[in-house]
Design a protein around this motif. Structure first.
Motif, PDB file in Angstrom:
ATOM      1  N   TYR A  30       0.809  -1.230   0.000  1.00  0.00           N
ATOM      2  CA  TYR A  30       0.000   0.000   0.000  1.00  0.00           C
ATOM      3  C   TYR A  30       0.840   1.278   0.000  1.00  0.00           C
ATOM      4  O   TYR A  30       0.288   2.379   0.046  1.00  0.00           O
ATOM      5  N   CYS A  90      -1.858   1.832  12.917  1.00  0.00           N
ATOM      6  CA  CYS A  90      -2.960   1.166  12.222  1.00  0.00           C
ATOM      7  C   CYS A  90      -4.183   1.366  13.091  1.00  0.00           C
ATOM      8  O   CYS A  90      -4.189   0.966  14.261  1.00  0.00           O
ATOM      9  N   ARG A  91      -5.218   1.977  12.525  1.00  0.00           N
ATOM     10  CA  ARG A  91      -6.380   2.307  13.349  1.00  0.00           C
ATOM     11  C   ARG A  91      -7.110   1.063  13.816  1.00  0.00           C
ATOM     12  O   ARG A  91      -7.753   1.066  14.866  1.00  0.00           O
ATOM     13  N   ASN A 118      -2.351  -7.446  12.536  1.00  0.00           N
ATOM     14  CA  ASN A 118      -2.629  -6.008  12.694  1.00  0.00           C
ATOM     15  C   ASN A 118      -3.028  -5.727  14.145  1.00  0.00           C
ATOM     16  O   ASN A 118      -4.186  -5.472  14.469  1.00  0.00           O
ATOM     17  N   CYS A 175     -11.308  -2.209   9.875  1.00  0.00           N
ATOM     18  CA  CYS A 175     -10.401  -1.265   9.214  1.00  0.00           C
ATOM     19  C   CYS A 175     -11.211  -0.109   8.633  1.00  0.00           C
ATOM     20  O   CYS A 175     -12.038  -0.316   7.748  1.00  0.00           O
ATOM     21  N   PRO A 176     -10.961   1.115   9.098  1.00  0.00           N
ATOM     22  CA  PRO A 176     -11.726   2.262   8.610  1.00  0.00           C
ATOM     23  C   PRO A 176     -11.534   2.520   7.113  1.00  0.00           C
ATOM     24  O   PRO A 176     -12.379   3.154   6.484  1.00  0.00           O
ATOM     25  N   THR A 177     -10.444   2.021   6.548  1.00  0.00           N
ATOM     26  CA  THR A 177     -10.220   2.208   5.102  1.00  0.00           C
ATOM     27  C   THR A 177     -11.054   1.200   4.300  1.00  0.00           C
ATOM     28  O   THR A 177     -11.729   1.569   3.338  1.00  0.00           O
ATOM     29  N   HIS A 178     -11.031  -0.061   4.717  1.00  0.00           N
ATOM     30  CA  HIS A 178     -11.747  -1.077   3.936  1.00  0.00           C
ATOM     31  C   HIS A 178     -13.262  -0.973   4.051  1.00  0.00           C
ATOM     32  O   HIS A 178     -13.974  -1.386   3.133  1.00  0.00           O
ATOM     33  N   GLU A 203     -10.677  -7.840   4.837  1.00  0.00           N
ATOM     34  CA  GLU A 203     -11.032  -6.789   5.800  1.00  0.00           C
ATOM     35  C   GLU A 203     -12.286  -6.033   5.360  1.00  0.00           C
ATOM     36  O   GLU A 203     -12.819  -5.216   6.117  1.00  0.00           O
TER      37      GLU A 203
HETATM   38 FE1  SF4 Z   1      -4.649  -0.759   9.367  1.00  0.00          FE
HETATM   39 FE2  SF4 Z   1      -6.605  -0.599   7.582  1.00  0.00          FE
HETATM   40 FE3  SF4 Z   1      -4.431   0.855   7.232  1.00  0.00          FE
HETATM   41 FE4  SF4 Z   1      -4.352  -1.821   6.901  1.00  0.00          FE
HETATM   42  S1  SF4 Z   1      -5.469  -0.331   5.674  1.00  0.00           S
HETATM   43  S2  SF4 Z   1      -2.879  -0.563   8.001  1.00  0.00           S
HETATM   44  S3  SF4 Z   1      -5.817  -2.447   8.515  1.00  0.00           S
HETATM   45  S4  SF4 Z   1      -5.916   1.031   8.963  1.00  0.00           S
END
Ligand code: SF4
Ligand code: 13P
Length: 305
Positions: A30, A90-91, A118, A175-178, A203
């Motif tokens: 990423y 990592c949130r 994670n 995961c706030p992104t997924h 996720e």
């Molecule tokens: Fe954490 Fe989500 Fe970022 Fe992966 S994408 S590092 S799970 S916050």
């Protein structure tokens, strides 16, 4: 953002310092394109922990988030592990504490704890075994009929439980992104590209994984993209992975399921910060020995499977 000439200058300085320090650069899928391009190795969490376990470098520069650098340090206590920005957390990992997990274990004393990588070293230290998105099904399977507490990602946990048709106690992390990827995003792109395949990271919510054709770790997506005869792939994960997918498969088309799927912490690492971390040998990530030894047990059990 630096221009091309500045990047070339930065890259030359990074390469020279890397040699001088006997450092290896491990980079997650990423990360920013320019950071991926200077990596010794780019991969998913499992591949990166394996690389960290194998390396004979003295210094590991981890371009990813805090738990990844921590895992490298858990495996290699004698090495210096650098995280170019120590605010890159990592949130999801922050959605559970060791104390809260201890309370849960007291309620369910016979249960085994499977902990998604994670997570913090303290949480790993309270767990029986770790897993990543690439091996979670196999890891849970290895525990037989035991009652399982799965932490901290409820959606990866749900995916595994559903796949194995068994029950597990799921921690309510995510995961706030997924979660920004919606099932409609996948359905819309599938409708526009009827000959495509849609892949989603585990996720993502169950509504999303149910409409995807494949559910894979980021490393799994990289492999599938190479191997498949299908030319168009819809990608349901953090969009940083598109750089590598396009670079390695110039003849194929990759469509992000949602452009909102950006992990701000993954983007905190820049070329400048990689240079500064090698210059200053800071910020270092080091796990206190008492916690490291316990966390190592959970990571080692995973790597052995
Ligand atoms: Fe954490 Fe989500 Fe970022 Fe992966 S994408 S590092 S799970 S916050
Ligand atoms: P992978 O192990 O699939 O690369 O996933 C790591 C991660 O943080 C996903 O959000």
């Amino acid at each position: 953002m630096a221009d091309k000439d500045t990047n070339i200058e930065l890259i030359e300085k990074i390469q020279a310092l890397k040699k001088q320090r006997n450092a290896v650069l491990l980079v997650h899928n990423y990360q920013r394109p320019e950071v991926q391009d200077i990596a010794d190795f780019v991969g998913d969490s499992l591949e990166l922990s394996r690389k960290a376990a194998e390396t004979d470098a003295d210094v590991i520069v981890f371009c990813g988030v805090h738990f990844m650098a921590e895992t490298a340090s858990i495996i290699n206590p004698e090495k210096i592990v650098l995280l170019p920005d120590d605010h890159a957390g990592c949130r999801m990992a922050d959605m559970i504490t060791a104390e809260a997990l201890q309370r849960k274990k007291t309620e369910l004393p016979d249960a085994k704890v499977v902990c998604y990588v994670n997570s913090t070293a303290e949480v790993k230290a309270e767990s029986d075994i770790c897993c990543t998105s690439a091996n979670a099904v196999r890891i849970v399977q290895s525990l037989g009929e035991n009652e399982i507490i799965f932490v901290p990602d409820q959606y990866l946990g749900y995916y595994v439980a559903n796949k194995l048709k068994r029950e597990m106690i799921l921690w309510p992390g995510y995961c706030p992104t997924h979660v920004k990827i919606q099932p409609e995003d996948i359905l819309r792109e599938k409708h526009k590209h009827p000959d495509s395949i849609a892949v989603a990271h585990p996720e993502c919510t169950p509504e999303v994984t149910q409409v995807a054709d494949e559910v894979l770790s980021t490393g799994g997506m990289i492999r599938l993209a190479k191997e498949t005869d299908v030319n168009t792939l819809i990608i349901g994960t953090e969009i940083g992975i598109l750089h590598r997918l396009k670079k390695e498969n110039p003849g194929k088309t990759f469509i992000p399921a949602s452009r909102k799927a950006i992990c701000p912490n993954m983007k905190k690492i820049t070329l400048e910060k990689v240079l500064w971390t090698l210059e200053d040998m800071n910020p270092q990530v080091k796990v206190p020995e008492e916690i490291r030894v316990k966390a190592y047990g959970a990571v080692e059990r995973m790597l052995a499977i």
